[in-house]
Design a protein around this motif. Structure first.
Motif, PDB file in Angstrom:
ATOM      1  N   ASN A 262       3.037  -4.969  -6.243  1.00  0.00           N
ATOM      2  CA  ASN A 262       2.114  -3.702  -6.676  1.00  0.00           C
ATOM      3  C   ASN A 262       2.921  -2.762  -7.371  1.00  0.00           C
ATOM      4  O   ASN A 262       2.273  -1.962  -8.096  1.00  0.00           O
ATOM      5  CB  ASN A 262       1.419  -3.228  -5.193  1.00  0.00           C
TER       6      ASN A 262
ATOM      7  N   THR B 266      -0.506   7.345  -5.790  1.00  0.00           N
ATOM      8  CA  THR B 266      -0.337   6.215  -5.305  1.00  0.00           C
ATOM      9  C   THR B 266       1.343   5.708  -5.322  1.00  0.00           C
ATOM     10  O   THR B 266       1.519   5.066  -4.177  1.00  0.00           O
ATOM     11  CB  THR B 266      -1.095   5.198  -6.280  1.00  0.00           C
TER      12      THR B 266
ATOM     13  N   ILE C 165      -2.810  -5.976   2.787  1.00  0.00           N
ATOM     14  CA  ILE C 165      -3.678  -5.878   1.862  1.00  0.00           C
ATOM     15  C   ILE C 165      -4.336  -4.561   2.126  1.00  0.00           C
ATOM     16  O   ILE C 165      -4.827  -3.941   1.160  1.00  0.00           O
ATOM     17  CB  ILE C 165      -4.704  -6.833   2.126  1.00  0.00           C
ATOM     18  N   LEU C 166      -4.599  -4.248   3.446  1.00  0.00           N
ATOM     19  CA  LEU C 166      -5.395  -3.122   3.671  1.00  0.00           C
ATOM     20  C   LEU C 166      -4.528  -2.024   3.691  1.00  0.00           C
ATOM     21  O   LEU C 166      -5.006  -0.864   3.050  1.00  0.00           O
ATOM     22  CB  LEU C 166      -5.496  -3.089   5.354  1.00  0.00           C
TER      23      LEU C 166
ATOM     24  N   VAL D 141      -2.215  -1.580   1.067  1.00  0.00           N
ATOM     25  CA  VAL D 141      -2.177  -1.442  -0.406  1.00  0.00           C
ATOM     26  C   VAL D 141      -3.500  -0.831  -0.820  1.00  0.00           C
ATOM     27  O   VAL D 141      -3.607  -0.027  -1.678  1.00  0.00           O
ATOM     28  CB  VAL D 141      -1.977  -2.684  -1.193  1.00  0.00           C
ATOM     29  N   ALA D 142      -4.624  -1.087  -0.470  1.00  0.00           N
ATOM     30  CA  ALA D 142      -6.054  -0.927  -0.673  1.00  0.00           C
ATOM     31  C   ALA D 142      -6.230   0.588  -0.188  1.00  0.00           C
ATOM     32  O   ALA D 142      -6.716   1.417  -1.178  1.00  0.00           O
ATOM     33  CB  ALA D 142      -7.123  -1.586  -0.091  1.00  0.00           C
ATOM     34  N   THR D 143      -5.618   0.897   0.792  1.00  0.00           N
ATOM     35  CA  THR D 143      -5.563   2.284   1.203  1.00  0.00           C
ATOM     36  C   THR D 143      -4.836   3.444   0.334  1.00  0.00           C
ATOM     37  O   THR D 143      -5.135   4.473  -0.075  1.00  0.00           O
ATOM     38  CB  THR D 143      -5.251   2.548   2.591  1.00  0.00           C
TER      39      THR D 143
ATOM     40  N   TRP E 185      -3.997   2.780  -2.593  1.00  0.00           N
ATOM     41  CA  TRP E 185      -4.583   3.098  -4.198  1.00  0.00           C
ATOM     42  C   TRP E 185      -5.783   3.836  -4.004  1.00  0.00           C
ATOM     43  O   TRP E 185      -6.288   4.709  -4.951  1.00  0.00           O
ATOM     44  CB  TRP E 185      -5.042   1.683  -4.756  1.00  0.00           C
ATOM     45  N   LEU E 186      -6.777   3.915  -3.082  1.00  0.00           N
ATOM     46  CA  LEU E 186      -7.756   4.521  -2.722  1.00  0.00           C
ATOM     47  C   LEU E 186      -7.354   5.873  -2.765  1.00  0.00           C
ATOM     48  O   LEU E 186      -8.062   6.856  -3.192  1.00  0.00           O
ATOM     49  CB  LEU E 186      -8.656   3.922  -1.642  1.00  0.00           C
TER      50      LEU E 186
ATOM     51  N   CYS F 246      -6.539   7.239  -6.062  1.00  0.00           N
ATOM     52  CA  CYS F 246      -7.657   7.572  -7.046  1.00  0.00           C
ATOM     53  C   CYS F 246      -8.353   8.839  -6.635  1.00  0.00           C
ATOM     54  O   CYS F 246      -8.786   9.648  -7.323  1.00  0.00           O
ATOM     55  CB  CYS F 246      -8.650   6.506  -6.857  1.00  0.00           C
TER      56      CYS F 246
END
Length: 269
Positions: free
Chosen positions: A65, A110, A142-143, A145-147, A149-150, A153
């Motif tokens: 990532n 990020t 995964i959670l 990394v998703a957090t 990136w969110l 953003c």
């Protein structure tokens, strides 16, 4: 120059190195060489991490990532910079500037958070090795990394909307080689002290908060390494952290120098 009330320019002029024209060709050549090398290096890291089953671990998942993030980070600036250096046209459209600023701050925010997550991963691996696979399971990774990136953003969108809702006065010349917050904010009409304070607070939160988590993680790691009975174990533990520490030093060092200085000491040169 009279301010353009409730209006925005069609384009900005990126001054870049125009006051040092002798630098343009060397910088262009250096970027033309290093940019493809950086892209190929990060692509190689991603491919190797995906293709080698031995590297299917949380550390390499986060590294993948980070490599993808750095590709996007560099691409948000360098192609436009190469175009401006290679031609006499030094402009960027109003919308293009907003998009560049948006992606630059997405990637910056990020990366701050991702580096903090990576330090936490190393803390768990070294200080809690027996619980590592339980704590850093695939779902948690995964959670995280998703957090990350969110949140990146959200920060990028908020900062961009906040800055580009302002009105700009006079000749819209950005004293920089890409669209960044401080030089764009300098073009805004009227008193921008409140805007500058808000940008400074966001910079403090985005840079300092993850950095404090990194410091805390490495403080615990150092304490754990010092009590290890085996020199080989200490060497192995430190070797897994050295490259991450180098990236943290370079990233946070340059970010702090750029965004956390008082305005009086700011020098575009």
């Amino acid at each position: 120059m009279e301010p353009n009330n409730k209006s925005h320019p069609n384009e900005f002029i990126l001054l870049g190195f125009t006051d040092r024209p002798w630098l343009e060709l060397p910088v262009f050549i250096i970027l033309l060489i290093t940019y493809p090398m950086a892209m190929m290096g990060n692509i190689a890291i991603i491919l190797v991490s995906k293709l080698d089953p031995r590297l299917h671990s949380p550390m390499y998942f986060f590294l993948t990532n980070l490599s993808f993030l750095d590709m996007c980070y560099t691409t948000s600036i360098v192609p436009q910079m190469l175009f401006n250096l290679g031609t006499s046209k030094k402009t960027i459209s109003y919308m293009g500037c907003a998009v560049q600023l948006y992606f630059f701050h997405i990637m910056g925010g990020t990366e701050c958070l991702l580096l903090a997550v990576m330090s936490f991963d190393r803390y768990v691996a070294i200080c809690k090795p027996l619980h590592y696979t339980l704590i850093m399971n695939q779902r948690v990774c995964i959670l995280l990394v998703a957090t990350v990136w969110l949140m990146g953003c959200i920060v990028g969108l908020g900062q961009t909307n906040y800055i580009f809702s302002l009105d700009f006065c006079g000749p819209c010349e950005i004293d920089h080689f890409f669209c960044d917050l401080p030089p764009i904010l300098a073009l805004a009409c009227g008193d921008t002290s409140h805007n500058e304070a808000a940008v400074f607070v966001v910079a403090i939160l985005c840079i300092s908060s993850p950095f404090l988590l990194i410091i805390a993680s490495y403080g615990r790691i150092l304490a754990a390494v010092l009590i290890m009975p085996s020199p080989e174990g200490r060497r192995k533990a430190l070797s897994t952290c050295s490259s991450h520490l180098l990236v943290v030093t370079l990233f946070y060092g340059s970010g702090s120098v750029t965004y956390l200085r008082p305005k009086a000491s700011h020098s575009p040169g």
